[in-house]
Design a protein around this motif. Structure first.
Motif, PDB file in Angstrom:
ATOM      1  N   HIS A   1       7.913  90.576  32.293  1.00 36.12           N
ATOM      2  CA  HIS A   1       9.088  90.870  31.487  1.00 36.12           C
ATOM      3  C   HIS A   1      10.288  90.151  32.114  1.00 36.12           C
ATOM      4  O   HIS A   1      10.351  90.027  33.345  1.00 36.12           O
ATOM      5  CB  HIS A   1       9.359  92.374  31.447  1.00 36.12           C
ATOM      6  CG  HIS A   1       8.233  93.160  30.860  1.00 36.12           C
ATOM      7  ND1 HIS A   1       7.985  93.218  29.515  1.00 36.12           N
ATOM      8  CD2 HIS A   1       7.281  93.935  31.451  1.00 36.12           C
ATOM      9  CE1 HIS A   1       6.933  93.993  29.290  1.00 36.12           C
ATOM     10  NE2 HIS A   1       6.481  94.437  30.448  1.00 36.12           N
ATOM     11  N   PRO A   2      11.245  89.689  31.327  1.00 35.34           N
ATOM     12  CA  PRO A   2      12.409  89.004  31.899  1.00 35.34           C
ATOM     13  C   PRO A   2      13.081  89.888  32.960  1.00 35.34           C
ATOM     14  O   PRO A   2      13.255  91.092  32.758  1.00 35.34           O
ATOM     15  CB  PRO A   2      13.321  88.790  30.687  1.00 35.34           C
ATOM     16  CG  PRO A   2      12.395  88.764  29.527  1.00 35.34           C
ATOM     17  CD  PRO A   2      11.307  89.750  29.859  1.00 35.34           C
ATOM     18  N   PRO A   3      13.445  89.318  34.090  1.00 40.38           N
ATOM     19  CA  PRO A   3      13.892  90.135  35.220  1.00 40.38           C
ATOM     20  C   PRO A   3      15.196  90.888  35.010  1.00 40.38           C
ATOM     21  O   PRO A   3      15.450  91.874  35.713  1.00 40.38           O
ATOM     22  CB  PRO A   3      14.004  89.126  36.366  1.00 40.38           C
ATOM     23  CG  PRO A   3      14.114  87.795  35.701  1.00 40.38           C
ATOM     24  CD  PRO A   3      13.339  87.896  34.442  1.00 40.38           C
ATOM     25  N   PHE A   4      16.029  90.449  34.074  1.00 43.49           N
ATOM     26  CA  PHE A   4      17.326  91.105  33.911  1.00 43.49           C
ATOM     27  C   PHE A   4      17.522  91.712  32.519  1.00 43.49           C
ATOM     28  O   PHE A   4      18.642  91.860  32.046  1.00 43.49           O
ATOM     29  CB  PHE A   4      18.459  90.124  34.243  1.00 43.49           C
ATOM     30  CG  PHE A   4      18.460  89.689  35.679  1.00 43.49           C
ATOM     31  CD1 PHE A   4      18.811  90.569  36.689  1.00 43.49           C
ATOM     32  CD2 PHE A   4      18.080  88.403  36.031  1.00 43.49           C
ATOM     33  CE1 PHE A   4      18.788  90.186  38.018  1.00 43.49           C
ATOM     34  CE2 PHE A   4      18.061  88.007  37.360  1.00 43.49           C
ATOM     35  CZ  PHE A   4      18.416  88.905  38.366  1.00 43.49           C
TER      36      PHE A   4
ATOM     37  N   HIS B   1      11.184  97.979  33.699  1.00 40.75           N
ATOM     38  CA  HIS B   1      10.869  96.770  34.455  1.00 40.75           C
ATOM     39  C   HIS B   1      12.146  95.975  34.743  1.00 40.75           C
ATOM     40  O   HIS B   1      13.071  95.967  33.936  1.00 40.75           O
ATOM     41  CB  HIS B   1       9.912  95.882  33.659  1.00 40.75           C
ATOM     42  CG  HIS B   1       8.588  96.512  33.368  1.00 40.75           C
ATOM     43  ND1 HIS B   1       7.440  96.183  34.063  1.00 40.75           N
ATOM     44  CD2 HIS B   1       8.226  97.459  32.463  1.00 40.75           C
ATOM     45  CE1 HIS B   1       6.426  96.894  33.588  1.00 40.75           C
ATOM     46  NE2 HIS B   1       6.873  97.675  32.621  1.00 40.75           N
ATOM     47  N   GLY B   2      12.148  95.260  35.874  1.00 42.03           N
ATOM     48  CA  GLY B   2      13.235  94.339  36.139  1.00 42.03           C
ATOM     49  C   GLY B   2      13.606  94.275  37.606  1.00 42.03           C
ATOM     50  O   GLY B   2      13.247  95.144  38.403  1.00 42.03           O
TER      51      GLY B   2
ATOM     52  N   THR C   1       7.746  90.138  41.674  1.00 44.89           N
ATOM     53  CA  THR C   1       7.938  89.852  40.245  1.00 44.89           C
ATOM     54  C   THR C   1       7.337  90.949  39.368  1.00 44.89           C
ATOM     55  O   THR C   1       7.435  90.876  38.139  1.00 44.89           O
ATOM     56  CB  THR C   1       7.297  88.509  39.872  1.00 44.89           C
ATOM     57  OG1 THR C   1       5.897  88.542  40.187  1.00 44.89           O
ATOM     58  CG2 THR C   1       7.969  87.367  40.625  1.00 44.89           C
ATOM     59  N   GLN C   2       6.737  91.960  39.971  1.00 41.08           N
ATOM     60  CA  GLN C   2       6.197  93.103  39.221  1.00 41.08           C
ATOM     61  C   GLN C   2       7.088  94.344  39.356  1.00 41.08           C
ATOM     62  O   GLN C   2       6.674  95.457  39.027  1.00 41.08           O
ATOM     63  CB  GLN C   2       4.788  93.464  39.718  1.00 41.08           C
ATOM     64  CG  GLN C   2       3.736  92.408  39.435  1.00 41.08           C
ATOM     65  CD  GLN C   2       3.768  91.284  40.455  1.00 41.08           C
ATOM     66  OE1 GLN C   2       3.882  91.537  41.654  1.00 41.08           O
ATOM     67  NE2 GLN C   2       3.674  90.052  39.996  1.00 41.08           N
ATOM     68  N   GLU C   3       8.311  94.155  39.789  1.00 43.49           N
ATOM     69  CA  GLU C   3       9.167  95.303  40.097  1.00 43.49           C
ATOM     70  C   GLU C   3       9.382  96.179  38.861  1.00 43.49           C
ATOM     71  O   GLU C   3       9.747  95.708  37.791  1.00 43.49           O
ATOM     72  CB  GLU C   3      10.509  94.836  40.657  1.00 43.49           C
ATOM     73  CG  GLU C   3      11.320  95.961  41.268  1.00 43.49           C
ATOM     74  CD  GLU C   3      12.545  95.475  42.030  1.00 43.49           C
ATOM     75  OE1 GLU C   3      13.295  96.339  42.507  1.00 43.49           O
ATOM     76  OE2 GLU C   3      12.746  94.254  42.135  1.00 43.49           O
TER      77      GLU C   3
END
Length: 371
Positions: free
Chosen positions: A82-85, A95-96, A346-348
């Motif tokens: 998913h896009p990080p922001f 997610h992010g 990147t899975q935060e």
């Protein structure tokens, strides 16, 4: 407590990029939320930290609920599911970048206090909540906070991710840059005594052989090599210098660490130094004994938030701003929602039910307990 408001706040936090030194926009957003929730006092300080106060029913030293504002880089955004922001909510998970480190815990601490006020209650003792700057690069915001405390602090809860487990501390962290010297020459000469890569090999051997006595709370120290660079620009040219970065997670005193480093580097062509303590390259950890009154006080509430009455405390692998509050003489423990193994990845992501369980248990703690 409204899960919708908790999630909306977390999404707003994730959507506000806040790299170290670039937290001002997020500070404003946090301050706005605390004003909207009608906390008794809301302000910022000279370090850019966000601070709020909720008055308690009884006099005495206050609780400090501590998180931070900054996060690490998202890296290659194409590697994210998913896009990080964007703060995507998928099922019951948000997610992010920053979801667990540390915007989820910040949102959960905020809404623990909001839940008390929403039902017309006050915490038993005064509560300060602080979201500080530059934790990811050494803790400048926390250093300012303990040097300019907002009031008398009696106990601190650091809400770094712990899957709602009570945490009793972590080791210190130091980074040592060891530059090994040689003399550049054509590789065909094979002058091993002048090639710093062979000195590096000896350094690696010594690091591998090094052992530490375990600390009763945070465990044994560790020392490893994380980066190696050199100044050779050709495959057939040896370098003048090779630099290795040592990552040191320690529980020993500074003087002992310096003696250990001196033994590690003895007779090697280097004069590397351990940085002064309380600089970005050398900060201590902290430990709170499981028998400490604060640990005993928080333990059942942390266990309740895990749904495990027999849960045992743990320690973090990484460093937190708890090192500053502990050094200031403020009893400190850790407790926060989110899987620490997802931090900086990147899975935060963070579970909404886990944040709700944390906020509910923290609200109960603040409403009932004193110290």
């Amino acid at each position: 407590m409204s899960a919708d408001r908790l999630v909306a706040f977390l999404q707003a936090l994730i959507r506000t990029r806040s790299m170290p030194g670039e937290e001002a926009e997020l500070t404003d957003r946090v301050v706005q939320e605390w004003h909207d929730l009608q906390f008794d006092e809301v302000r910022t300080d000279a370090a850019g930290n966000a601070l709020a106060f909720v008055r308690g029913r009884e006099p005495g030293p206050a609780w400090l609920l501590l998180t931070h504002l900054d996060h690490v880089s998202e890296g290659d955004a194409s590697l994210w599911t998913h896009p990080p922001f964007e703060g995507v909510l998928e099922g019951d998970t948000v997610h992010g970048r920053g979801a667990v480190d540390i915007k989820g815990p910040l949102a959960a601490q905020t809404y623990a206090l909001a839940a008390l006020l929403a039902r017309g209650e006050r915490p038993r003792r005064d509560v300060w909540i602080a979201a500080v700057t530059q934790e990811e690069v050494g803790g400048e915001g926390a250093a300012h906070l303990v040097a300019h405390p907002p009031g008398e602090i009696g106990a601190v809860i650091v809400a770094e991710p712990s899957s709602n487990r009570l945490m009793l501390g972590h080791r210190g962290v130091a980074h040592v840059h060891v530059q090994l010297r040689g003399r550049a020459h054509h590789a065909s000469l094979a002058l091993h005594d002048q090639n710093p890569f062979f000195a590096l090999g000896e350094l690696l051997r010594r690091v591998q052989a090094l052992t530490f006595e375990p600390h009763p709370v945070v465990g044994a120290s560790s020392l490893t090599v994380t980066q190696v660079t050199h100044d050779s620009g050709s495959e057939n040219l040896t370098p003048n210098t090779v630099t290795a970065v040592l990552d040191w997670r320690f529980s020993e005193e500074d003087a002992e660490n310096r003696a250990t480093l001196a033994r590690l580097l003895r007779d090697l062509p280097t004069d590397a130094q351990l940085a002064p303590l309380w600089t970005a390259h050398n900060t201590p950890g902290f430990s709170t004994a499981p028998e400490h009154p604060l640990a005993r006080l928080v333990a059942p509430y942390a266990a309740a938030s895990q749904g495990d009455v027999g849960a045992t405390p743990g320690v973090w692998k990484f460093a937190t701003d708890g090192r500053y509050t502990h050094a200031a003489g403020w009893p400190t423990v850790g407790w926060g929602p989110g899987d620490e193994g997802l931090a900086h990845t990147t899975q935060e992501r963070v579970s909404v039910p886990e944040m709700q369980a944390y906020a509910t248990a923290l609200a109960d703690l603040l409403s009932r307990e004193t110290f």
